[in-house]
Design an enzyme around this catalytic site. Structure first.
Site, mmCIF file in Angstrom:
data_model
loop_
_atom_site.group_PDB
_atom_site.id
_atom_site.type_symbol
_atom_site.label_atom_id
_atom_site.label_comp_id
_atom_site.label_asym_id
_atom_site.label_seq_id
_atom_site.Cartn_x
_atom_site.Cartn_y
_atom_site.Cartn_z
ATOM 1 N N ASN A 23 0.672 -1.210 -0.083
ATOM 2 C CA ASN A 23 -0.035 -0.041 -0.039
ATOM 3 C C ASN A 23 0.895 1.233 0.095
ATOM 4 O O ASN A 23 0.320 2.189 -0.272
ATOM 5 C CB ASN A 23 -0.899 -0.122 1.188
ATOM 6 C CG ASN A 23 -2.237 -1.055 1.142
ATOM 7 O OD1 ASN A 23 -2.256 -1.531 -0.120
ATOM 8 N ND2 ASN A 23 -2.707 -1.392 2.140
ATOM 9 N N ILE A 123 -15.877 6.732 -4.516
ATOM 10 C CA ILE A 123 -14.909 7.656 -4.662
ATOM 11 C C ILE A 123 -15.038 9.275 -4.456
ATOM 12 O O ILE A 123 -14.507 9.991 -4.865
ATOM 13 C CB ILE A 123 -13.799 7.349 -5.783
ATOM 14 C CG1 ILE A 123 -14.689 7.546 -7.180
ATOM 15 C CG2 ILE A 123 -12.970 5.905 -5.675
ATOM 16 C CD1 ILE A 123 -13.737 7.863 -8.451
ATOM 17 N N ASP A 305 -7.198 -4.159 7.948
ATOM 18 C CA ASP A 305 -6.333 -5.213 6.960
ATOM 19 C C ASP A 305 -5.732 -6.245 7.804
ATOM 20 O O ASP A 305 -5.495 -7.318 7.322
ATOM 21 C CB ASP A 305 -5.105 -4.553 6.305
ATOM 22 C CG ASP A 305 -5.768 -3.635 5.164
ATOM 23 O OD1 ASP A 305 -7.005 -3.656 4.889
ATOM 24 O OD2 ASP A 305 -4.888 -2.706 4.500
ATOM 25 N N ARG A 397 -1.876 -10.978 -4.811
ATOM 26 C CA ARG A 397 -1.967 -9.638 -4.961
ATOM 27 C C ARG A 397 -1.041 -8.879 -3.968
ATOM 28 O O ARG A 397 -0.661 -7.612 -4.194
ATOM 29 C CB ARG A 397 -3.427 -9.097 -4.917
ATOM 30 C CG ARG A 397 -4.449 -9.550 -6.203
ATOM 31 C CD ARG A 397 -5.807 -8.696 -5.940
ATOM 32 N NE ARG A 397 -5.612 -7.393 -5.343
ATOM 33 C CZ ARG A 397 -6.253 -7.176 -4.172
ATOM 34 N NH1 ARG A 397 -7.071 -7.908 -3.798
ATOM 35 N NH2 ARG A 397 -5.972 -5.999 -3.633
HETATM 36 N N1 EPU Z 1 -14.753 5.761 1.220
HETATM 37 C C1 EPU Z 1 -15.907 6.608 0.921
HETATM 38 N N2 EPU Z 1 -15.606 7.404 0.047
HETATM 39 C C2 EPU Z 1 -14.471 7.640 -0.659
HETATM 40 C C3 EPU Z 1 -13.319 6.949 -0.118
HETATM 41 C C4 EPU Z 1 -13.366 6.091 0.763
HETATM 42 O O1 EPU Z 1 -16.945 6.395 1.483
HETATM 43 O O2 EPU Z 1 -14.361 8.571 -1.748
HETATM 44 C C5 EPU Z 1 -15.030 4.960 2.369
HETATM 45 C C6 EPU Z 1 -14.584 3.250 2.000
HETATM 46 O O3 EPU Z 1 -15.547 2.865 1.154
HETATM 47 C C7 EPU Z 1 -14.176 2.629 3.243
HETATM 48 C C8 EPU Z 1 -13.432 3.638 3.930
HETATM 49 O O4 EPU Z 1 -13.820 4.919 3.459
HETATM 50 O O5 EPU Z 1 -15.266 2.273 3.708
HETATM 51 C C9 EPU Z 1 -12.034 3.668 3.797
HETATM 52 O O6 EPU Z 1 -11.365 3.656 2.447
HETATM 53 P P1 EPU Z 1 -9.917 4.357 2.282
HETATM 54 O O7 EPU Z 1 -10.244 5.131 1.045
HETATM 55 O O8 EPU Z 1 -9.501 4.770 3.594
HETATM 56 O O9 EPU Z 1 -9.343 2.978 1.835
HETATM 57 P P2 EPU Z 1 -8.460 2.876 0.249
HETATM 58 O O10 EPU Z 1 -7.570 4.042 0.171
HETATM 59 O O11 EPU Z 1 -9.662 2.358 -0.699
HETATM 60 C C10 EPU Z 1 -6.524 1.649 1.503
HETATM 61 C C11 EPU Z 1 -5.841 0.388 1.296
HETATM 62 C C12 EPU Z 1 -6.706 -0.685 1.847
HETATM 63 C C13 EPU Z 1 -6.942 -0.584 3.227
HETATM 64 C C14 EPU Z 1 -7.598 0.887 3.518
HETATM 65 C C15 EPU Z 1 -7.979 1.283 4.955
HETATM 66 C C16 EPU Z 1 -4.399 0.699 -0.595
HETATM 67 C C17 EPU Z 1 -4.168 0.369 -1.938
HETATM 68 N N3 EPU Z 1 -5.540 0.159 -0.035
HETATM 69 O O12 EPU Z 1 -7.760 1.540 0.438
HETATM 70 O O13 EPU Z 1 -5.912 -1.856 1.615
HETATM 71 O O14 EPU Z 1 -7.811 -1.528 3.823
HETATM 72 O O15 EPU Z 1 -6.765 1.830 2.794
HETATM 73 O O16 EPU Z 1 -6.800 1.223 5.545
HETATM 74 O O17 EPU Z 1 -3.592 1.538 0.178
HETATM 75 C C18 EPU Z 1 -5.552 -4.423 1.319
HETATM 76 O O18 EPU Z 1 -4.229 -4.086 1.560
HETATM 77 O O19 EPU Z 1 -6.059 -5.351 1.570
HETATM 78 C C19 EPU Z 1 -6.461 -3.102 1.411
HETATM 79 C C20 EPU Z 1 -7.667 -3.356 1.082
#
Ligand code: EPU
Length: 421
Positions: A23, A123, A305, A397
């Site tokens: 990540n 998003i 995670d 992955r």
């Molecule tokens: N959310 C929204 N709107 C948005 C963005 C997020 O409602 O515009 C919600 C999501 O639906 C979720 C929560 O906010 O319920 C958290 O999402 P976040 O954006 O923080 O997570 P992400 O950026 O999509 C990253 C990691 C994930 C990890 C999460 C939380 C990466 C590539 N992915 O995801 O990693 O679980 O942060 O820490 O950095 C994994 O490695 O298995 C994984 C899923």
């Protein structure tokens, strides 16, 4: 399609160096296009998600060379600003190309990431923040288009400290005129690693790791070197593996502070953990008991995670373990799979309760997602007999040489190819 054969009942012993962070490297790869130039990235994990991101970079017109954990990207020749759906589908987190390509080209088109194995992944926060910087957003035919003749620094407050939205703001704001102040920013260590990379590339960013990040523009440098942070979730995985199976393991190239909440829970469960300059040693030779309730929260809280991973280690712990999932709406899909091994786990909305059982019995199970799949391998390590984890490619992955790494501890884990039905 890989299939993991896990033979349980063996204690884990030995030492392992932790891979670079998935990540952290993924946003860094996207960031390599900001401002052009050459980026040399070391300690990158070798993963399917990394391959997917390199494919996107090649599609955009960048030169990419990879030699194991070392990646060279020449982004001066980039001549595309659209990512086709087929490439987006290979990796949902490709959404950080939104901010990166917008900063580089002033326009970006990519297909919106849809629902996935963790529930819907909107998003909206990313788009609202990019709008605040002056981007015009339109959506048609399943594609999101962001355009900006000029990006202008702004004060942006995130409604939720989203990791991806924080990263997209940092990337886009590099190309903005004036200062951007981002509040309620995500504080995950991967955000600080992105700040280090972007600053080495010529950005002026401060505050990553705190809830307020200031981005003060960018003067591109032709060459950037960066070594990727160790993967805290991979570290948590191997610690939970040793807790589940019992034994005595040492992890090196790990930042103990980044797994503090996981260490606390494992100590409550009866693991002896020593943290020193060289890493973390975990021993578990007696019975385990339930930890205090585990509630997932944004960093520095307990990581979502690691929820499935700690649950796998709790299946045979005496007493009742409680897990509350606050980050993703659907992150208990591993629970029915754990029940196939004889685990006593119930869910009610965002809460899961595990009543420790004396024994688990190996069975065929499915990897429902990356961490859920790894958790099933861990559960298999503490089960009697063979557990076969049918995996449509989730584990690879995020884990580099998962079978070999567990094998280094003496675990019996084999990667096989699943027969086609
Ligand atoms: N959310 C929204 N709107 C948005 C963005 C997020 O409602 O515009 C919600 C999501 O639906 C979720 C929560 O906010 O319920 C958290 O999402 P976040 O954006 O923080 O997570 P992400 O950026 O999509 C990253 C990691 C994930 C990890 C999460 C939380 C990466 C590539 N992915 O995801 O990693 O679980 O942060 O820490 O950095 C994994 O490695 O298995 C994984 C899923």
């Amino acid at each position: 399609m890989p299939l993991w054969s896990v033979t349980g009942g063996k204690e884990l012993k030995g030492s392992l160096e932790i891979q670079g962070s998935k990540n952290a490297v993924l946003p860094i790869l996207a960031a390599s296009v900001v401002g052009g130039g050459v980026s040399r990235i070391t300690q990158s994990p070798m993963l399917r998600d990394v391959d997917a991101s390199l494919e996107i970079l090649r599609h955009l017109g960048c030169g990419v060379m990879q030699n194991r954990g070392e990646i060279l990207i020449q982004s001066d020749g980039m001549d595309q600003n659209r990512i086709p759906h087929a490439l987006m589908l290979k990796m949902r987190s490709s959404v950080m190309y939104l901010g990166a390509i917008l900063a580089r080209c002033g326009e970006v088109r990519l297909s919106a990431p849809g629902g996935c194995e963790l529930g819907s992944r909107p998003i909206d926060l990313h788009l609202k923040a990019l709008k605040a910087l002056g981007a015009e957003i339109s959506e048609s035919g399943g594609e999101v288009c962001c355009r900006a003749k000029k990006l202008t620094g702004a004060h942006i407050n995130l409604d939720f400290p989203s990791v991806g939205a924080t990263e997209n703001v940092m990337l886009a704001a590099c190309a903005a005129e004036g200062t951007t102040v981002l509040t309620n920013a995500a504080r995950e260590p991967e955000i600080a690693d992105l700040q280090r990379f972007l600053n080495a590339k010529g950005a002026s960013i401060r505050g990553a790791g705190s809830p307020e990040i200031r981005i003060d523009g960018f003067s591109p440098k032709p060459y950037t070197e960066h070594s990727v942070l160790p993967d805290r979730i991979a570290a948590a995985t191997y610690l939970c593996a040793a807790a589940a199976a019992g034994g005595d393991v040492r992890l090196t190239r790990v930042i103990p502070e980044h797994v503090e909440t996981v260490l606390t829970a494992l100590r409550q469960m009866g693991c002896a953990i020593v943290v020193d300059q060289d890493g973390i040693r975990l021993r578990r030779d007696g019975p385990m008991h339930a930890a205090r309730p585990v509630i997932t929260r944004p960093y520095p809280g307990f990581p979502t995670d690691a929820q499935a991973l700690l649950m796998a280690a709790s299946l045979r712990a005496e007493g009742t373990s409680v897990f509350v999932e606050n980050i993703f709406e659907s992150r208990f899909r591993h629970v029915p799979e754990m029940r196939r091994l004889g685990a006593d786990v119930r869910t009610e909305g965002r809460v899961a309760m595990v009543c420790g059982v004396k024994t688990l019995l190996g069975a065929p199970v499915t990897a429902t997602d990356l961490r859920g799949g790894a958790a099933m391998v861990l559960a298999g390590l503490s089960a009697e007999g063979e557990t076969r984890v049918f995996d449509s490619g989730h584990i690879e992955r995020g884990y580099e040489r998962f079978d070999e790494c567990l094998g280094a501890f003496g675990a019996e884990v084999k990667r096989l190819e699943a027969p086609q039905e």
